[in-house]
Design a protein around this motif. Structure first.
Motif, PDB file in Angstrom:
ATOM      1  N   LEU A  33       1.621  -3.152  -8.918  1.00  0.00           N
ATOM      2  CA  LEU A  33       0.427  -2.903  -8.117  1.00  0.00           C
ATOM      3  C   LEU A  33       0.413  -3.886  -6.951  1.00  0.00           C
ATOM      4  O   LEU A  33       0.641  -5.081  -7.132  1.00  0.00           O
ATOM      5  CB  LEU A  33      -0.841  -3.082  -8.949  1.00  0.00           C
ATOM      6  CG  LEU A  33      -1.015  -2.159 -10.146  1.00  0.00           C
ATOM      7  CD1 LEU A  33      -2.374  -2.406 -10.801  1.00  0.00           C
ATOM      8  CD2 LEU A  33      -0.877  -0.712  -9.752  1.00  0.00           C
ATOM      9  N   ALA A  34       0.171  -3.376  -5.774  1.00  0.00           N
ATOM     10  CA  ALA A  34       0.062  -4.193  -4.561  1.00  0.00           C
ATOM     11  C   ALA A  34      -1.409  -4.268  -4.178  1.00  0.00           C
ATOM     12  O   ALA A  34      -2.227  -3.477  -4.653  1.00  0.00           O
ATOM     13  CB  ALA A  34       0.875  -3.565  -3.431  1.00  0.00           C
ATOM     14  N   PRO A  35      -1.758  -5.185  -3.304  1.00  0.00           N
ATOM     15  CA  PRO A  35      -3.145  -5.242  -2.846  1.00  0.00           C
ATOM     16  C   PRO A  35      -3.552  -3.950  -2.125  1.00  0.00           C
ATOM     17  O   PRO A  35      -2.705  -3.189  -1.661  1.00  0.00           O
ATOM     18  CB  PRO A  35      -3.153  -6.415  -1.863  1.00  0.00           C
ATOM     19  CG  PRO A  35      -1.922  -7.194  -2.160  1.00  0.00           C
ATOM     20  CD  PRO A  35      -0.928  -6.224  -2.707  1.00  0.00           C
ATOM     21  N   THR A  36      -4.847  -3.745  -2.020  1.00  0.00           N
ATOM     22  CA  THR A  36      -5.366  -2.607  -1.268  1.00  0.00           C
ATOM     23  C   THR A  36      -4.788  -2.652   0.141  1.00  0.00           C
ATOM     24  O   THR A  36      -4.779  -3.704   0.773  1.00  0.00           O
ATOM     25  CB  THR A  36      -6.909  -2.675  -1.211  1.00  0.00           C
ATOM     26  OG1 THR A  36      -7.405  -2.609  -2.550  1.00  0.00           O
ATOM     27  CG2 THR A  36      -7.490  -1.545  -0.386  1.00  0.00           C
ATOM     28  N   PRO A  37      -4.277  -1.523   0.622  1.00  0.00           N
ATOM     29  CA  PRO A  37      -3.648  -1.534   1.940  1.00  0.00           C
ATOM     30  C   PRO A  37      -4.677  -1.756   3.050  1.00  0.00           C
ATOM     31  O   PRO A  37      -5.855  -1.463   2.905  1.00  0.00           O
ATOM     32  CB  PRO A  37      -3.014  -0.146   2.046  1.00  0.00           C
ATOM     33  CG  PRO A  37      -3.849   0.709   1.159  1.00  0.00           C
ATOM     34  CD  PRO A  37      -4.291  -0.181   0.033  1.00  0.00           C
ATOM     35  N   SER A  38      -4.181  -2.259   4.159  1.00  0.00           N
ATOM     36  CA  SER A  38      -5.059  -2.479   5.306  1.00  0.00           C
ATOM     37  C   SER A  38      -4.938  -1.330   6.293  1.00  0.00           C
ATOM     38  O   SER A  38      -3.999  -0.540   6.246  1.00  0.00           O
ATOM     39  CB  SER A  38      -4.701  -3.808   5.986  1.00  0.00           C
ATOM     40  OG  SER A  38      -3.349  -3.799   6.365  1.00  0.00           O
TER      41      SER A  38
END
Length: 164
Positions: A33-38
């Motif tokens: 899981l990656a951070p919420t995209p910008s």
């Protein structure tokens, strides 16, 4: 598959997750899981939209009982337009094309990490355009934690390999 847990069915933009267990099956790989995209970040939606499966010979063979013919996931790329909280839940609005059958599939960054879970689309007939929505990865992480499910997170910057 056995349904282990669900977040319940609510309004669009609220958590909509399910935890399934397939007896005797082992996942070939687990995505981080990656951070919420910008905003303006490139994302890739993956899934099995019905309108593509209808013409896939592997899917036809699978539906005929031949489990050696698994269809490949369909992918589409786009860009994050906005991250919003319509019902208090982080939702990623993006242009990676979704169709019925993509729901529940991952929204990936260019490094192959999950940044969201594809959930719904809207369409405005008068302008002939729609929007695609995914629940943010942070929402999935929080829900998995409440279910005691372990997962990996990768908060490092995405530095994808260049295509040759």
């Amino acid at each position: 598959a056995i349904i282990e847990a669900t977040s319940g069915v609510g309004a669009s933009g609220t958590p909509d997750f399910a935890l399934l267990r397939v007896q005797g099956a082992t996942a070939p790989a687990v995505l981080s899981l990656a951070p919420t995209p910008s905003r303006t970040q490139t994302v890739i939606a993956a899934g099995y939209p019905g309108m593509i499966l209808e013409t896939d010979p592997n899917y036809r063979a699978l539906m005929g009982g031949d489990i050696t013919h698994l269809p490949d996931a369909t992918t589409s790329s786009g860009m994050v337009a906005h991250v919003q909280k319509p019902q208090g839940t982080d939702v990623v609005v993006h242009s990676a094309e979704l169709a019925p059958g993509n729901s529940g599939g991952p929204l990936l960054d260019r490094c192959g990490r999950v940044t969201g879970v594809n959930t719904f689309i809207t369409f405005q007939k008068d302008i002939g355009r729609g929007l695609n929505f995914s629940l943010a990865s942070g929402e999935l992480a929080a829900w998995l934690q409440t279910k005691g499910v372990s997962f990996t997170s990768d908060n490092s910057p995405c530095r994808p390999a260049t295509n040759e």
